[in-house]
Scaffold this motif. Sequence first.
Motif, PDB file in Angstrom:
ATOM      1  N   MET A 185       4.450  19.877 -11.052  1.00  0.00           N
ATOM      2  CA  MET A 185       5.663  20.541 -11.539  1.00  0.00           C
ATOM      3  C   MET A 185       5.593  20.887 -13.027  1.00  0.00           C
ATOM      4  O   MET A 185       6.304  21.767 -13.488  1.00  0.00           O
ATOM      5  CB  MET A 185       6.894  19.674 -11.259  1.00  0.00           C
ATOM      6  N   SER A 186       4.727  20.210 -13.767  1.00  0.00           N
ATOM      7  CA  SER A 186       4.642  20.457 -15.205  1.00  0.00           C
ATOM      8  C   SER A 186       3.664  21.576 -15.563  1.00  0.00           C
ATOM      9  O   SER A 186       3.515  21.906 -16.740  1.00  0.00           O
ATOM     10  CB  SER A 186       4.255  19.172 -15.939  1.00  0.00           C
ATOM     11  N   LEU A 187       3.027  22.171 -14.571  1.00  0.00           N
ATOM     12  CA  LEU A 187       2.056  23.229 -14.846  1.00  0.00           C
ATOM     13  C   LEU A 187       2.729  24.472 -15.406  1.00  0.00           C
ATOM     14  O   LEU A 187       3.807  24.863 -14.962  1.00  0.00           O
ATOM     15  CB  LEU A 187       1.305  23.609 -13.558  1.00  0.00           C
ATOM     16  N   ASP A 188       2.075  25.095 -16.364  1.00  0.00           N
ATOM     17  CA  ASP A 188       2.515  26.372 -16.910  1.00  0.00           C
ATOM     18  C   ASP A 188       1.779  27.461 -16.135  1.00  0.00           C
ATOM     19  O   ASP A 188       0.587  27.693 -16.348  1.00  0.00           O
ATOM     20  CB  ASP A 188       2.198  26.455 -18.399  1.00  0.00           C
TER      21      ASP A 188
ATOM     22  N   ALA B  76       0.841  -1.200   0.000  1.00  0.00           N
ATOM     23  CA  ALA B  76       0.000   0.000   0.000  1.00  0.00           C
ATOM     24  C   ALA B  76       0.877   1.253   0.000  1.00  0.00           C
ATOM     25  O   ALA B  76       0.646   2.192  -0.773  1.00  0.00           O
ATOM     26  CB  ALA B  76      -0.922   0.001   1.216  1.00  0.00           C
ATOM     27  N   ASN B  77       1.890   1.263   0.846  1.00  0.00           N
ATOM     28  CA  ASN B  77       2.821   2.389   0.910  1.00  0.00           C
ATOM     29  C   ASN B  77       3.473   2.631  -0.447  1.00  0.00           C
ATOM     30  O   ASN B  77       3.519   3.762  -0.933  1.00  0.00           O
ATOM     31  CB  ASN B  77       3.880   2.116   1.979  1.00  0.00           C
ATOM     32  N   ASN B  78       3.952   1.571  -1.074  1.00  0.00           N
ATOM     33  CA  ASN B  78       4.614   1.701  -2.377  1.00  0.00           C
ATOM     34  C   ASN B  78       3.670   2.285  -3.431  1.00  0.00           C
ATOM     35  O   ASN B  78       4.072   3.145  -4.220  1.00  0.00           O
ATOM     36  CB  ASN B  78       5.159   0.355  -2.848  1.00  0.00           C
ATOM     37  N   ASN B  79       2.432   1.821  -3.443  1.00  0.00           N
ATOM     38  CA  ASN B  79       1.471   2.308  -4.435  1.00  0.00           C
ATOM     39  C   ASN B  79       1.065   3.758  -4.163  1.00  0.00           C
ATOM     40  O   ASN B  79       0.928   4.549  -5.101  1.00  0.00           O
ATOM     41  CB  ASN B  79       0.241   1.402  -4.484  1.00  0.00           C
ATOM     42  N   ILE B  80       0.892   4.109  -2.903  1.00  0.00           N
ATOM     43  CA  ILE B  80       0.543   5.496  -2.574  1.00  0.00           C
ATOM     44  C   ILE B  80       1.690   6.424  -2.951  1.00  0.00           C
ATOM     45  O   ILE B  80       1.465   7.517  -3.500  1.00  0.00           O
ATOM     46  CB  ILE B  80       0.154   5.636  -1.088  1.00  0.00           C
ATOM     47  N   ILE B  81       2.909   6.008  -2.707  1.00  0.00           N
ATOM     48  CA  ILE B  81       4.072   6.821  -3.079  1.00  0.00           C
ATOM     49  C   ILE B  81       4.111   7.020  -4.597  1.00  0.00           C
ATOM     50  O   ILE B  81       4.449   8.100  -5.081  1.00  0.00           O
ATOM     51  CB  ILE B  81       5.380   6.210  -2.541  1.00  0.00           C
ATOM     52  N   ARG B  82       3.737   6.008  -5.355  1.00  0.00           N
ATOM     53  CA  ARG B  82       3.706   6.160  -6.819  1.00  0.00           C
ATOM     54  C   ARG B  82       2.670   7.202  -7.239  1.00  0.00           C
ATOM     55  O   ARG B  82       2.911   7.996  -8.139  1.00  0.00           O
ATOM     56  CB  ARG B  82       3.439   4.816  -7.487  1.00  0.00           C
ATOM     57  N   VAL B  83       1.521   7.211  -6.536  1.00  0.00           N
ATOM     58  CA  VAL B  83       0.506   8.233  -6.830  1.00  0.00           C
ATOM     59  C   VAL B  83       1.047   9.613  -6.458  1.00  0.00           C
ATOM     60  O   VAL B  83       0.879  10.578  -7.213  1.00  0.00           O
ATOM     61  CB  VAL B  83      -0.816   7.949  -6.084  1.00  0.00           C
ATOM     62  N   GLU B  84       1.709   9.703  -5.300  1.00  0.00           N
ATOM     63  CA  GLU B  84       2.311  10.974  -4.885  1.00  0.00           C
ATOM     64  C   GLU B  84       3.290  11.479  -5.944  1.00  0.00           C
ATOM     65  O   GLU B  84       3.291  12.671  -6.281  1.00  0.00           O
ATOM     66  CB  GLU B  84       3.050  10.812  -3.552  1.00  0.00           C
ATOM     67  N   ASP B  85       4.112  10.576  -6.455  1.00  0.00           N
ATOM     68  CA  ASP B  85       5.083  10.961  -7.488  1.00  0.00           C
ATOM     69  C   ASP B  85       4.392  11.485  -8.745  1.00  0.00           C
ATOM     70  O   ASP B  85       4.828  12.472  -9.343  1.00  0.00           O
ATOM     71  CB  ASP B  85       5.982   9.777  -7.858  1.00  0.00           C
ATOM     72  N   ILE B  86       3.311  10.841  -9.132  1.00  0.00           N
ATOM     73  CA  ILE B  86       2.577  11.280 -10.322  1.00  0.00           C
ATOM     74  C   ILE B  86       1.950  12.651 -10.079  1.00  0.00           C
ATOM     75  O   ILE B  86       2.015  13.534 -10.940  1.00  0.00           O
ATOM     76  CB  ILE B  86       1.509  10.237 -10.726  1.00  0.00           C
ATOM     77  N   VAL B  87       1.357  12.844  -8.907  1.00  0.00           N
ATOM     78  CA  VAL B  87       0.745  14.134  -8.588  1.00  0.00           C
ATOM     79  C   VAL B  87       1.801  15.232  -8.582  1.00  0.00           C
ATOM     80  O   VAL B  87       1.575  16.330  -9.091  1.00  0.00           O
ATOM     81  CB  VAL B  87      -0.020  14.062  -7.244  1.00  0.00           C
ATOM     82  N   MET B  88       2.984  14.933  -8.046  1.00  0.00           N
ATOM     83  CA  MET B  88       4.054  15.932  -8.052  1.00  0.00           C
ATOM     84  C   MET B  88       4.515  16.235  -9.479  1.00  0.00           C
ATOM     85  O   MET B  88       4.811  17.381  -9.805  1.00  0.00           O
ATOM     86  CB  MET B  88       5.234  15.475  -7.194  1.00  0.00           C
TER      87      MET B  88
ATOM     88  N   ILE C  38      -5.719  28.980 -14.561  1.00  0.00           N
ATOM     89  CA  ILE C  38      -6.156  27.628 -14.192  1.00  0.00           C
ATOM     90  C   ILE C  38      -5.007  26.810 -13.594  1.00  0.00           C
ATOM     91  O   ILE C  38      -5.226  25.974 -12.733  1.00  0.00           O
ATOM     92  CB  ILE C  38      -6.806  26.897 -15.388  1.00  0.00           C
ATOM     93  N   SER C  39      -3.793  27.083 -14.023  1.00  0.00           N
ATOM     94  CA  SER C  39      -2.640  26.361 -13.481  1.00  0.00           C
ATOM     95  C   SER C  39      -2.451  26.647 -11.997  1.00  0.00           C
ATOM     96  O   SER C  39      -2.076  25.765 -11.231  1.00  0.00           O
ATOM     97  CB  SER C  39      -1.366  26.731 -14.242  1.00  0.00           C
ATOM     98  N   LYS C  40      -2.717  27.878 -11.608  1.00  0.00           N
ATOM     99  CA  LYS C  40      -2.600  28.233 -10.189  1.00  0.00           C
ATOM    100  C   LYS C  40      -3.645  27.486  -9.368  1.00  0.00           C
ATOM    101  O   LYS C  40      -3.359  27.000  -8.272  1.00  0.00           O
ATOM    102  CB  LYS C  40      -2.718  29.736 -10.013  1.00  0.00           C
TER     103      LYS C  40
ATOM    104  N   LEU D 282      -4.939  22.495  -5.992  1.00  0.00           N
ATOM    105  CA  LEU D 282      -5.632  21.205  -5.928  1.00  0.00           C
ATOM    106  C   LEU D 282      -4.635  20.049  -5.830  1.00  0.00           C
ATOM    107  O   LEU D 282      -4.823  19.130  -5.025  1.00  0.00           O
ATOM    108  CB  LEU D 282      -6.539  21.032  -7.146  1.00  0.00           C
ATOM    109  N   TYR D 283      -3.566  20.096  -6.612  1.00  0.00           N
ATOM    110  CA  TYR D 283      -2.550  19.046  -6.539  1.00  0.00           C
ATOM    111  C   TYR D 283      -1.884  19.019  -5.163  1.00  0.00           C
ATOM    112  O   TYR D 283      -1.613  17.942  -4.623  1.00  0.00           O
ATOM    113  CB  TYR D 283      -1.488  19.232  -7.620  1.00  0.00           C
ATOM    114  N   ASN D 284      -1.636  20.183  -4.580  1.00  0.00           N
ATOM    115  CA  ASN D 284      -1.053  20.227  -3.238  1.00  0.00           C
ATOM    116  C   ASN D 284      -2.010  19.622  -2.214  1.00  0.00           C
ATOM    117  O   ASN D 284      -1.591  18.897  -1.310  1.00  0.00           O
ATOM    118  CB  ASN D 284      -0.679  21.656  -2.850  1.00  0.00           C
ATOM    119  N   PHE D 285      -3.298  19.917  -2.364  1.00  0.00           N
ATOM    120  CA  PHE D 285      -4.321  19.336  -1.490  1.00  0.00           C
ATOM    121  C   PHE D 285      -4.325  17.812  -1.621  1.00  0.00           C
ATOM    122  O   PHE D 285      -4.337  17.084  -0.627  1.00  0.00           O
ATOM    123  CB  PHE D 285      -5.698  19.916  -1.839  1.00  0.00           C
TER     124      PHE D 285
END
Length: 128
Positions: free
Chosen positions: A64-67, A48-60, A72-74, A79-82
């Motif tokens: 980080m890729s937002l312009d 569970a920890n490993n899978n949640i960390i993978r989701v965290e990585d994707i959300v980050m 809307i990016s702001k 929302l991503y931080n939440f």
Amino acid sequence: MINAYQQYQQNAILSAPPEKLVLMLYEGALKFLKLAKKSIEERNFVEANNNIIRVEDIVMELNMSLDTNYEISKNLRSLYNFIYEKLIDANIKKDVKILEEVEGILGGLKEAWQEAYLEVMKTKKAAL
């Protein structure tokens, strides 16, 4: 040696347009959320920890890729931080309900992005 399916996946990622990559990230996050929920239900907390960390990585990565030249990016950044904070909380507590809340948010974002992606593709085809 990379097997044929892994090579196919790698080529799909490397050749995908940016719009498709974002959609793939949402799909990956939702996949790992489902696996995390299943792992918690099975009391396999390491998985569970490993899978949640993978989701965290994707959300980050999405964050980080937002312009930030667009308003809307702001909003998405907030929302991503939440979502990221919720994932940390869910991981500490191993709480499926929190993961379901995150899944609902990410699912909605994926649907919205998918609609936008389809519109972009229609526009590109019309321009040809």
